[in-house]
Structure formats: C-alpha cells, structure tokens
Scaffold this motif. Structure first.
Motif, PDB file in Angstrom:
ATOM      1  N   TYR A   1      -7.741  11.172   0.492  1.00 36.44           N
ATOM      2  CA  TYR A   1      -8.572   9.964   0.477  1.00 36.44           C
ATOM      3  C   TYR A   1     -10.047  10.303   0.695  1.00 36.44           C
ATOM      4  O   TYR A   1     -10.816   9.494   1.232  1.00 36.44           O
ATOM      5  CB  TYR A   1      -8.062   8.962   1.532  1.00 36.44           C
TER       6      TYR A   1
ATOM      7  N   TYR B   1       0.965   4.904   0.528  1.00 32.83           N
ATOM      8  CA  TYR B   1       0.085   5.901   1.133  1.00 32.83           C
ATOM      9  C   TYR B   1       0.822   7.213   1.372  1.00 32.83           C
ATOM     10  O   TYR B   1       2.006   7.211   1.740  1.00 32.83           O
ATOM     11  CB  TYR B   1      -0.380   5.411   2.509  1.00 32.83           C
TER      12      TYR B   1
ATOM     13  N   LEU C   1      -9.039   0.981   3.902  1.00 31.62           N
ATOM     14  CA  LEU C   1      -7.774   1.725   3.847  1.00 31.62           C
ATOM     15  C   LEU C   1      -6.953   1.578   5.129  1.00 31.62           C
ATOM     16  O   LEU C   1      -5.750   1.821   5.132  1.00 31.62           O
ATOM     17  CB  LEU C   1      -8.035   3.219   3.595  1.00 31.62           C
TER      18      LEU C   1
ATOM     19  N   ARG D   1       0.855  -1.176   0.000  1.00 30.63           N
ATOM     20  CA  ARG D   1       0.000   0.000   0.000  1.00 30.63           C
ATOM     21  C   ARG D   1       0.897   1.234   0.000  1.00 30.63           C
ATOM     22  O   ARG D   1       1.622   1.468   0.977  1.00 30.63           O
ATOM     23  CB  ARG D   1      -0.884   0.047   1.258  1.00 30.63           C
TER      24      ARG D   1
ATOM     25  N   GLU E   1      -5.249  -5.686   6.002  1.00 29.06           N
ATOM     26  CA  GLU E   1      -6.314  -4.825   6.509  1.00 29.06           C
ATOM     27  C   GLU E   1      -6.608  -5.120   7.973  1.00 29.06           C
ATOM     28  O   GLU E   1      -6.699  -6.274   8.386  1.00 29.06           O
ATOM     29  CB  GLU E   1      -7.563  -4.995   5.630  1.00 29.06           C
TER      30      GLU E   1
ATOM     31  N   GLU F   1     -12.809   8.035  -0.696  1.00 24.89           N
ATOM     32  CA  GLU F   1     -12.971   6.761  -0.008  1.00 24.89           C
ATOM     33  C   GLU F   1     -13.590   6.902   1.384  1.00 24.89           C
ATOM     34  O   GLU F   1     -14.350   6.032   1.805  1.00 24.89           O
ATOM     35  CB  GLU F   1     -11.612   6.058   0.133  1.00 24.89           C
TER      36      GLU F   1
END
Lengths: 268, 205
Positions: free
Chosen positions: A251, A82, A153, A80, A100, A254
């Motif tokens: 984000y 980020y 996320l 991921r 996750e 999302e």
C-alpha cells in the motif's frame, strides 16, 4: 463464500486472492484466548459480544458510550479485500466488511489538539483463559497517529466473507490497518481515546527493540529475531514457497506520504 | 515391603524384559507421522511452522528423558539405563529433522540460512546445540565407548550444555513471556542441578 462484492479494494494487486474462511478463522493470534495459533478458534466462543459498546473519550466533542447497533446504523458497510501481514512473517488475504475509522471518529468529533488515537481490547478474565498469564500487560492496547487513523485505508471491520466477525478474529468490531503488522489491528475494541501523547501500545511496551510504535510492514527492517524480507502466504501447504514482502504491505502508493521525512529504520 | 518398593521392582523387572528396539521404533514413529499430518492437513493451515515446532519439541523431550535416567536411578532406584542410548539417538534424530525442515521447507534460501545463523541469537544458540550433539551421536556406538574409555564420559557431558541451550532456544523463539517453554527450562534446570547433589559414600560390606 460468494458474498464478496466485485467492488475493487482500494489497493490493487494481482495477488489478492482471498484465503479461505477456514484458513482465516483457524489460524489466529489472540493471546487473550491462548498463545497457540489454534487456541483462539478453540476458546473464543466464550466471549459474549452482545450487547457491545465502544467508549469514545479524550479529546472529542461528544465523548460517551456508543452502542454498536447505533454506530452501525450510521455507517456504510463496504467490502475491503486487504493483504494481512503478521509480524511473524506469514500473511493472508482477507475479505473484510467494515467502515472507515475516520467516519467513527467523526461521530465523536475529533478536537484540534488530538494527535493520536488509543485503542483498547475488551478484558474479561472469566471469558478469556489467556489473560491468567502475564504474557502481555492486559488489557491489550494499541495506537495510531491521527493522520494514520484518518487515512481511508484504516477501517473498523465487522465481518469477513459477508458473515459477522468470528470471535477469534476480533468480534464484534476490530481495527484493520493493512499497511502495518497485524498486531496493530487491535481486536474486539471497547475503547477509543483521542489524545495528544503517543499512547501505550502493548507489544511496543513489552519489547520496544522488537516492536516499534509504527510497525509499518517493511521488508528492509528486520525483526531482531527474523528477516522481514519475505513472508509465507497461508494455504500453500507443506512445500509452500516464500514470497517477497512488499513495502507498506503493498500500500506504498497510498500511505508513503504519511511518513515523508521520517527515518523508517529508526521509527520502525 | 512398601508399595513404593514393589512398584520400583516391578518397573525394573519390566524394563529388563523390554527390548531396546521397541523404544527406537515407538520413539521414531512420531516423526513420519507428523510429516504425514502436515501433508494431509492435520497440522492446520500453516503446516511448515507446525511441523518444525513439533519436531523441535520432540527433540527437547527426548533430551530431557535422557537427562532423567541417571537421577531416576540415583534417587528413585529405577534403572532405565539400557534405554539411554536410544533416547539420546532419538533426540538427535528429531534435532536433525527439525533442522532439515527449517532449512529446506521454512527458510528455503541457503544465503538466508547462513544470515540467520549469524545474525539471530536464538538460531545461533540452536545451531551450537546441534553441533554439540553431533559428536555425541557419532560416538554413541559401543566401539567408540570402548575406544574412548574414560574420555567418553567427559565428552558426553556436553549434552548438559546442549540441552540447556536447546531449552533457552525454545524460550527465545516464542513471542512474549510464555509459560510452556519456561516449564521446559525449569525442568532442565532441576535435572541438571540434581547432578550437583553431594553423593553419599558407598558403603562396602
């Protein structure tokens, strides 16, 4: 450094060029190892990260001590990339590996009445020179609302650039919530408690006027001591220009749905 | 003669021989050196904050050194008064560099600079400290001392307020209750309180 898979991160953005390993591992806030930015890199080698287990308790069906290798055996580790936005108005882009948080919570079985998730960092005075000083009420603690915790996320990260998580970055396993200020992404997690009450959050308790429980990245709500409208991306040198901070750290598409109907200036 | 007295006399003799320009040169060098380090990676991956903080800390350290001169003479018999002007001007030099780095490299946008000064107490406090030091730096020359006469001493007492504000500014800029700025604040407090100690009457032979 070529270990990052080409798989796109969940959130897009043309500014997602990762910071270097050196930048990510030399400039850290981890007050248990000292309040200076280079203290964690200098002192965190003292932390023993094996064996490691996470106690998951509170409103779960299967409470207990979960050994880290047992957890990892059940998880799909993925990349991921980020954005990481510190409340101090600097930022990085970090290529994490992890899984996750929702999958970890599934292991323990979240009960219906659980509304929040509380997290705790390891506290080892013999290995952590910074905890001699009452900068914060140790151990470091953080919390999320359950819907935030279950959002795809939100990850538990175990590595950077394909290497095991460096101690100064929160080895062996830490939370990463990319739409919130960095201090919400609690490091070296040893305990996760499901609860029906808003949990203790270290910075929020230290100064609720400056650090909200939510602490979502928000360019429109200033920290009382500095503006949050812009940020400085680490790595630009002495003449680095500031860039605009994005709502929810970029984000918004999302996660904005999590906060519908809330006054984000009040619940900051 | 006790060892203490020998040491004191040695220090005083050495201080009389040391030209003040040495203090100016040695004291000013860390400024360009820090800038060079910032350019070449020596200040880490976020050199702007590091440079800003280093310059601010030098300023506070020189202010404190200047504040220590008269207690050193009064309570320890060590006379470094010749260097006080240099220490004060060096402090002002670092305050100015600190302010310039904040303005030009850190905040960058003039409108935001003004907003920060108005809205953020720790910046307001820092600005007041700078403005208090400005007339002191401008009147640090011998001509001003002669022209202002006794008013010069009163004017330059403003440094007490400035250094107190500077150390409060340092405490406020840090996240959480940190030890280092509190040590500086404590040191400033002690140096200021020493000035309130009752003076013994000078005996005239």
């Amino acid at each position: 450094a070529g270990l990052v898979a080409a798989r796109p991160a969940l959130a897009s953005g043309d500014d997602l060029k990762p910071n270097s390993w050196d930048e990510i591992t030399s400039y850290n806030n981890y007050y248990e190892f000292g309040t200076g930015k280079s203290d964690p890199a200098a002192n965190a080698h003292r932390l023993t990260t094996s064996p490691w287990s996470i106690r998951i308790d509170g409103m779960v069906d299967r409470p207990g001590d979960y050994a880290l290798p047992d957890i990892l055996a059940k998880m799909d580790i993925e990349d991921r990339i980020y954005r990481f936005r510190c409340v101090e108005a600097w930022s990085m882009v970090i290529p994490w590996q992890g899984f996750e948080l929702a999958d970890l919570l599934d292991l323990a079985g979240v009960q219906d009445g659980a509304r929040y998730v509380a997290f705790e960092t390891v506290l080892r005075p013999k290995e952590m020179p910074g905890v001699r000083y009452p900068v914060l009420d140790w151990p470091y603690r953080e919390g999320l609302r359950i819907d935030e915790a279950l959002h795809p996320l939100a990850i538990m990260a175990t590595g950077i650039y394909g290497k095991p998580m460096p101690n100064q970055n929160g080895a062996p396993i830490r939370l990463v919530v990319p739409w919130k200020y960095g201090f919400k992404s609690i490091k070296s997690v040893v305990r996760i408690t499901l609860t029906d009450k808003e949990p203790f959050a270290s910075w929020n308790k230290y100064n609720p006027r400056e650090y909200g429980f939510y602490s979502n990245v928000n360019p429109n709500v200033d920290h009382p001591r500095w503006s949050q409208a812009t940020e400085r991306r680490i790595g630009g040198g002495l003449f680095s220009a500031r860039q605009s901070t994005l709502m929810f750290n970029g984000y918004e598409d999302e996660v904005a749905v999590l906060y519908e109907g809330m006054d984000l200036a009040k619940d900051f | 003669m006790s060892g203490e007295v020998v040491l004191r006399d040695m220090l005083n003799r050495a201080a009389r021989r040391l030209p003040t320009w040495v203090i100016y040169v040695l004291g000013a060098l860390p400024g360009p050196w820090a800038f060079y380090q910032g350019l070449t990676g020596g200040l880490g991956v976020e050199p702007i904050s590091a440079l800003e903080h280093a310059l601010g800390l030098y300023a506070l350290q020189f202010l404190i050194a200047g504040l220590a001169i008269s207690p050193l003479r009064r309570f320890a018999g060590i006379n470094l008064i010749r260097f006080r002007r240099a220490l004060g001007l060096l402090a002002f030099y670092y305050v100015t560099l600190h302010l310039l780095v904040w303005l030009l490299l850190d905040v960058q946008v003039l409108a935001r600079v003004w907003a920060d000064i108005i809205k953020r107490p720790y910046i307001s406090i820092g600005m007041v400290a700078f403005l208090l030091l400005l007339p002191l730096a401008l009147t640090s020359n011998s001509l001003s001392i002669r022209k202002l006469g006794p008013r010069w001493r009163s004017l330059h007492r403003a440094v007490y307020v400035a250094v107190l504000l500077a150390s409060v500014h340092f405490v406020m800029v840090r996240k959480g209750l940190q030890l280092e700025p509190l040590i500086y604040l404590g040191l400033v407090g002690v140096l200021l309180l020493l000035r309130l100690a009752p003076r013994r009457r000078v005996r005239v032979a």
